[in-house]
Design a protein around this motif. Sequence first.
Motif, mmCIF file in Angstrom:
data_model
loop_
_atom_site.group_PDB
_atom_site.id
_atom_site.type_symbol
_atom_site.label_atom_id
_atom_site.label_comp_id
_atom_site.label_asym_id
_atom_site.label_seq_id
_atom_site.Cartn_x
_atom_site.Cartn_y
_atom_site.Cartn_z
ATOM 1 N N THR A 104 14.453 -65.875 63.600
ATOM 2 C CA THR A 104 13.816 -65.308 64.792
ATOM 3 C C THR A 104 14.669 -65.544 66.034
ATOM 4 O OG1 THR A 104 11.629 -65.717 63.813
ATOM 5 C CG2 THR A 104 11.720 -65.313 66.184
ATOM 6 N N LEU A 156 9.218 -62.244 70.454
ATOM 7 C CA LEU A 156 9.974 -63.174 69.617
ATOM 8 C C LEU A 156 10.042 -64.558 70.253
ATOM 9 C CD1 LEU A 156 12.917 -60.919 68.391
ATOM 10 C CD2 LEU A 156 10.866 -61.591 67.143
ATOM 11 N N ARG A 252 9.310 -59.923 63.343
ATOM 12 C CA ARG A 252 10.715 -59.524 63.398
ATOM 13 C C ARG A 252 10.921 -58.128 62.829
ATOM 14 N NH1 ARG A 252 11.857 -64.293 60.834
ATOM 15 N NH2 ARG A 252 12.752 -63.115 59.105
#
Length: 427
Positions: A104, A156, A252
């Motif tokens: 990530t 994220l 993601r």
Amino acid sequence: MSSERAVATCEKPLQHLSLPDWHARMIQLKSVAYCKRAEAFELRHSARNLRNETRIQTFWDTYHNNDKLSDRVAELDRWRETMRLLLKRVNDEICALKEQKSHTERDLDALIMPLTVVTDAISMRDCRLGSELTYDDGDTELKNELCIVESNQRLLRDQSQGAWEQLNRLQEVKFKLELDLTDKDEAQAIDQNQLGVNEHCSNVTLKTEPLRVPRNACTYKNWLEYCEELVAFAEKNLADSAAVRESLFATREKAKNILKAQQDRTAHTLRKRIFETQRSRNELEYQLDKMKEEMGKCSTEIDTLEQACNDAMESLKVNETRLENRAQRSGMELCIDESFHGLSSEQHQLEATIKILREKISATRTMYNGLHELSKKIDTDLQNKQHSLMTDIRSLDLRARLASSEKPTQTERNIQLSHLDQEIPKT
């Protein structure tokens, strides 16, 4: 002492018993001895029974306590195995979560390039000139892509923060499991050693207050509840961690898909805009060529009209000269004849022709000037479109890095961050 006796005797100055008293005393001693022997026999019999009972009681108490210790060791072993498996799962989950968190963060770092490309493309397209500086679909899609990139960064970043917090909770679970497993190992070793302790072992002595309750001791129920709560706590955090990992992966992939779709849509819009600009440029080039061709024709026509006007002027001069010369006749010869009417008619016709030709020349010049101004505007617009076309092409070339870029590994990222590119030999 009697003087009549021949032998002198001495007696103790104590009271002497009579024979019946002596016999009575013997009978009494006999009965007492018999009672004492009976009591001694009863005492020895009860002592033997007590000794046997205590030996048997001690044997069975020891046997049952050994069974209880064995059961306790087996129970501790079961809980140790449970805690060991939980600790292994927690360690595996920590590694898996760290890996997902690393992916990530890598994707978060990889968003820097799309953000740079989008901002550069927006800045480059803002350099367009004149009427080409428009709010078209390309600007809209680029700004949408910029919003998506920033949204993905926030998403994220939040996911990475959540993963970090979950890692801290897993570390707490790992610490508690390791501490509990250490305590259980020690307790199992102690209880296992107690199974081999007997009266022949060393360091077996009487202790001070052996029945005291140790400080911080808890009940078996509390111990069992603690073990069950620790297992439930670990299972809950493992489930939460699995959910966080799935969320990281799904976020993601979703961010990648949304950004990829927007990038494709933006690239398609830019290519469409380039095509439209090229078509407009080609159309303007065609119109400019036709305009120049028409201007050339107009220029030729102006020259022809001027030549015709000059010819008409020469004819007018000739006609006026004829009229003036004929006006020099004398006498009756100065008459208004058909020649005069013909020359007058020709005079009016030539004047009208010259006027019409001059008007036509003026109109043609006006048209030529209008075509010239329009050609200048078209040429300026064509230059703006050419500049806009080059701007869009450069913007599209900038976006080529999005397709050709490869995700760097952690080692490559460390090399880039530490500026060791020139020091490492290339293979």
